[in-house]
Scaffold this active site. Structure first.
Site, PDB file in Angstrom:
ATOM      1  N   ASN A  67      57.627  60.814   5.457  1.00 26.52           N
ATOM      2  CA  ASN A  67      57.270  61.029   4.070  1.00 26.52           C
ATOM      3  C   ASN A  67      58.615  60.437   3.474  1.00 26.52           C
ATOM      4  O   ASN A  67      59.488  59.760   3.879  1.00 26.52           O
ATOM      5  CB  ASN A  67      56.872  62.164   3.573  1.00 26.52           C
ATOM      6  CG  ASN A  67      55.940  62.032   2.258  1.00 26.52           C
ATOM      7  OD1 ASN A  67      56.160  61.321   1.337  1.00 26.52           O
ATOM      8  ND2 ASN A  67      54.680  62.700   2.382  1.00 26.52           N
ATOM      9  N   ARG A  68      58.818  60.639   2.141  1.00 23.45           N
ATOM     10  CA  ARG A  68      59.631  60.049   1.383  1.00 23.45           C
ATOM     11  C   ARG A  68      61.023  60.744   1.113  1.00 23.45           C
ATOM     12  O   ARG A  68      60.723  62.124   0.760  1.00 23.45           O
ATOM     13  CB  ARG A  68      59.290  59.641  -0.022  1.00 23.45           C
ATOM     14  CG  ARG A  68      58.195  58.371  -0.014  1.00 23.45           C
ATOM     15  CD  ARG A  68      57.598  58.034  -1.266  1.00 23.45           C
ATOM     16  NE  ARG A  68      56.548  57.059  -1.095  1.00 23.45           N
ATOM     17  CZ  ARG A  68      55.482  57.242  -0.410  1.00 23.45           C
ATOM     18  NH1 ARG A  68      55.043  58.204   0.127  1.00 23.45           N
ATOM     19  NH2 ARG A  68      54.751  56.153  -0.055  1.00 23.45           N
ATOM     20  N   HIS A  93      59.290  57.474   5.960  1.00 24.72           N
ATOM     21  CA  HIS A  93      58.902  57.717   7.230  1.00 24.72           C
ATOM     22  C   HIS A  93      60.023  57.045   8.347  1.00 24.72           C
ATOM     23  O   HIS A  93      59.944  56.487   9.206  1.00 24.72           O
ATOM     24  CB  HIS A  93      57.776  56.776   7.565  1.00 24.72           C
ATOM     25  CG  HIS A  93      56.456  57.260   6.996  1.00 24.72           C
ATOM     26  ND1 HIS A  93      55.976  58.700   6.699  1.00 24.72           N
ATOM     27  CD2 HIS A  93      55.373  56.748   6.694  1.00 24.72           C
ATOM     28  CE1 HIS A  93      55.271  58.958   6.225  1.00 24.72           C
ATOM     29  NE2 HIS A  93      54.654  57.577   6.084  1.00 24.72           N
ATOM     30  N   HIS A 164      50.608  60.363  12.261  1.00 26.52           N
ATOM     31  CA  HIS A 164      50.076  59.664  11.229  1.00 26.52           C
ATOM     32  C   HIS A 164      48.679  59.085  11.745  1.00 26.52           C
ATOM     33  O   HIS A 164      48.511  57.905  10.973  1.00 26.52           O
ATOM     34  CB  HIS A 164      51.104  58.363  10.599  1.00 26.52           C
ATOM     35  CG  HIS A 164      51.098  58.124   9.125  1.00 26.52           C
ATOM     36  ND1 HIS A 164      50.023  57.407   8.700  1.00 26.52           N
ATOM     37  CD2 HIS A 164      51.944  58.310   8.176  1.00 26.52           C
ATOM     38  CE1 HIS A 164      49.948  57.215   7.284  1.00 26.52           C
ATOM     39  NE2 HIS A 164      51.198  57.730   7.015  1.00 26.52           N
ATOM     40  N   SER A 165      48.135  59.973  12.242  1.00 28.87           N
ATOM     41  CA  SER A 165      46.640  59.226  12.551  1.00 28.87           C
ATOM     42  C   SER A 165      45.731  59.246  11.415  1.00 28.87           C
ATOM     43  O   SER A 165      45.713  60.057  10.561  1.00 28.87           O
ATOM     44  CB  SER A 165      46.014  60.245  13.489  1.00 28.87           C
ATOM     45  OG  SER A 165      46.554  60.067  14.930  1.00 28.87           O
ATOM     46  N   TYR A 166      45.205  58.091  11.379  1.00 29.19           N
ATOM     47  CA  TYR A 166      43.805  57.889  10.274  1.00 29.19           C
ATOM     48  C   TYR A 166      42.478  58.286  10.962  1.00 29.19           C
ATOM     49  O   TYR A 166      42.274  57.344  11.761  1.00 29.19           O
ATOM     50  CB  TYR A 166      43.821  56.549   9.759  1.00 29.19           C
ATOM     51  CG  TYR A 166      44.984  55.920   9.008  1.00 29.19           C
ATOM     52  CD1 TYR A 166      46.336  55.533   9.578  1.00 29.19           C
ATOM     53  CD2 TYR A 166      45.037  55.564   7.616  1.00 29.19           C
ATOM     54  CE1 TYR A 166      47.346  55.045   8.901  1.00 29.19           C
ATOM     55  CE2 TYR A 166      45.957  55.210   6.999  1.00 29.19           C
ATOM     56  CZ  TYR A 166      47.332  54.916   7.643  1.00 29.19           C
ATOM     57  OH  TYR A 166      48.410  54.264   6.756  1.00 29.19           O
ATOM     58  N   ASP A 229      47.030  60.896  -2.132  1.00 25.62           N
ATOM     59  CA  ASP A 229      48.320  60.697  -1.355  1.00 25.62           C
ATOM     60  C   ASP A 229      49.546  61.756  -1.896  1.00 25.62           C
ATOM     61  O   ASP A 229      50.427  61.576  -2.429  1.00 25.62           O
ATOM     62  CB  ASP A 229      49.005  59.368  -1.682  1.00 25.62           C
ATOM     63  CG  ASP A 229      50.159  58.836  -0.675  1.00 25.62           C
ATOM     64  OD1 ASP A 229      50.257  59.813   0.304  1.00 25.62           O
ATOM     65  OD2 ASP A 229      50.714  57.606  -0.749  1.00 25.62           O
ATOM     66  N   GLN A 262      50.241  66.521   4.139  1.00 27.48           N
ATOM     67  CA  GLN A 262      50.060  65.210   3.180  1.00 27.48           C
ATOM     68  C   GLN A 262      48.602  64.951   3.464  1.00 27.48           C
ATOM     69  O   GLN A 262      48.296  64.480   4.471  1.00 27.48           O
ATOM     70  CB  GLN A 262      51.006  64.221   3.393  1.00 27.48           C
ATOM     71  CG  GLN A 262      50.729  62.851   2.577  1.00 27.48           C
ATOM     72  CD  GLN A 262      51.863  62.891   1.333  1.00 27.48           C
ATOM     73  OE1 GLN A 262      52.512  63.995   1.175  1.00 27.48           O
ATOM     74  NE2 GLN A 262      51.870  61.904   0.507  1.00 27.48           N
ATOM     75  N   GLU A 289      48.731  64.917   7.279  1.00 26.38           N
ATOM     76  CA  GLU A 289      49.963  65.008   7.947  1.00 26.38           C
ATOM     77  C   GLU A 289      50.507  66.250   7.754  1.00 26.38           C
ATOM     78  O   GLU A 289      51.131  66.452   6.539  1.00 26.38           O
ATOM     79  CB  GLU A 289      50.855  63.583   7.412  1.00 26.38           C
ATOM     80  CG  GLU A 289      50.015  62.393   7.504  1.00 26.38           C
ATOM     81  CD  GLU A 289      50.718  61.412   6.518  1.00 26.38           C
ATOM     82  OE1 GLU A 289      51.914  61.376   6.365  1.00 26.38           O
ATOM     83  OE2 GLU A 289      50.003  60.885   5.808  1.00 26.38           O
TER      84      GLU A 289
HETATM   85  C1  GLA Z   1      52.071  58.113   3.934  1.00 23.19           C
HETATM   86  C2  GLA Z   1      52.423  58.099   2.610  1.00 23.19           C
HETATM   87  C3  GLA Z   1      52.006  56.854   1.864  1.00 23.19           C
HETATM   88  C4  GLA Z   1      51.996  55.420   2.426  1.00 23.19           C
HETATM   89  C5  GLA Z   1      51.442  55.747   4.045  1.00 23.19           C
HETATM   90  C6  GLA Z   1      51.720  54.561   4.872  1.00 23.19           C
HETATM   91  O1  GLA Z   1      51.106  58.927   4.219  1.00 23.19           O
HETATM   92  O2  GLA Z   1      52.516  58.960   2.027  1.00 23.19           O
HETATM   93  O3  GLA Z   1      52.369  56.679   0.450  1.00 23.19           O
HETATM   94  O4  GLA Z   1      53.387  55.190   2.549  1.00 23.19           O
HETATM   95  O5  GLA Z   1      52.373  56.870   4.605  1.00 23.19           O
HETATM   96  O6  GLA Z   1      51.190  53.436   4.130  1.00 23.19           O
END
Ligand code: GLA
Length: 323
Positions: A67-68, A93, A164-166, A229, A262, A289
């Protein structure tokens, strides 16, 4: 070391493919109530593609700090550290070559367990201290994908590991996630500014599009939310979320001892990434996440992501599947 691929399977028909490149989960096949087995994670065709193609962290481990980190800097014991800015002015990340873009060492391979490790040298991405990260995947016969994260360091530093699985419980090749029934066991979330950095406040989800305390379709408030997000403040160790697809009859329950989670609804997927025979579109998948809150390293009021030589970090996430 080379890029390798591993298969885990359990006795009930769940199977997954994992690579040591970024510890990415390439596929996760789960039976549905209709007897059909679906691959429920977005991903690329093969392990090599994870090293050569741009993708939005599909299935990967993010670190050193997922994350940020606001303005790509933080202060620890009075010293300022500058990180790589790879998300406007911010660090996302782990920077340009985060843990998702590293080849992890394979420590152990068993029928239902994989252990990977990664040495992140002092100064890696701007972070202090030599950190050794471990990621352990286990697929149990009670249908749990368990991920254990461990971080050891020789010097005080910061760390926040997540996967970070979708997911798309209708199948990764289904159009979108709108019809998933989502419940998130959190009363509060961390509101963000327009660049997705938390303001530092913990706000009530009540009365907002972010309220998933009762089961709600993901699509119901996704536009009002401007896409999800957001980081949720988990109530306590235990169940963080439960998601159900009426199409497949698959339920996924998430448990963790991390303080936050997240919920990301794949807002930035834009039809430019292809994998496993599919062109992925906006909202094709969702991520849950488990992690420290975003920008925790700059927010003294958030649970601390600091890790010391005396006290390694240990977290787990369990994804349980029922059908
Ligand atoms: C995370 C972030 C999103 C984005 C994704 C990758 O989940 O919170 O904002 O950056 O990763 O695309």
């Amino acid at each position: 070391m080379s890029i390798r691929t591993f298969e885990l399977a359990n006795k009930n028909g769940i199977a997954m493919t994992v690579t040591n490149y970024g510890c990415a989960i390439i596929s996760l096949r789960v039976p549905g109530k209709d007897g059909k087995t679906r691959d429920i994670v977005l991903g690329l065709d093969n392990a090599e593609d994870y090293a050569s193609k741009a993708h939005p962290y599909f299935g990967s481990i993010c670190g050193r700090v997922a994350n940020r980190v606001g303005n790509a800097r933080f202060t620890l014991d009075g010293k300022e550290y500058n990180l790589e800015a790879n998300d406007g002015p911010h660090h996302l990340h782990g920077g340009l070559v985060g843990f998702d873009k590293k080849l992890w060492t394979v420590e152990e391979v068993a029928a239902n367990k994989l252990v990977f490790s990664l040495v992140s040298p002092d100064g890696d991405g701007g972070y202090p201290g030599k950190l050794v990260a471990y990621c352990i995947y286990q697929l149990t016969d009670d249908n749990i994908l368990r991920i254990d994260y461990r971080a050891e360091t020789d010097t005080k530093t910061v760390c926040n590991l997540t996967n970070h699985s979708y997911f798309n419980l209708e199948g990764h090749d289904s159009s979108n996630i709108y019809n998933h029934e989502m419940q998130i066991f959190a009363d509060k979330y961390t509101p963000v500014d327009e660049t997705l950095i938390p303001t530092g406040k913990l706000a009530d989800v009540a009365g907002t599009p972010f309220d998933f305390r009762d089961v709600k379709l993901v699509g119901q408030d996704i536009d009002a939310a401007g896409g999800f997000d957001h980081n949720y403040v988990l109530r306590e160790e235990g169940v963080a979320a439960s998601v159900y697809s009426p199409v497949s009859g698959i339920r996924m329950t998430v448990k963790t001892n991390s303080p936050g989670m997240q919920f990301y609804s794949g807002n930035f997927i834009d039809g430019t990434v292809q994998g496993k025979g599919v062109t992925y579109q906006k909202h094709s998948g969702f991520c849950l996440e488990t992690q420290f809150f975003p920008d925790a390293v700059n927010k003294p009021e958030f649970a601390s992501a600091v890790v010391t030589a005396d006290c390694p970090q240990e977290f787990y996430t369990k994804f349980k599947f029922e059908w």
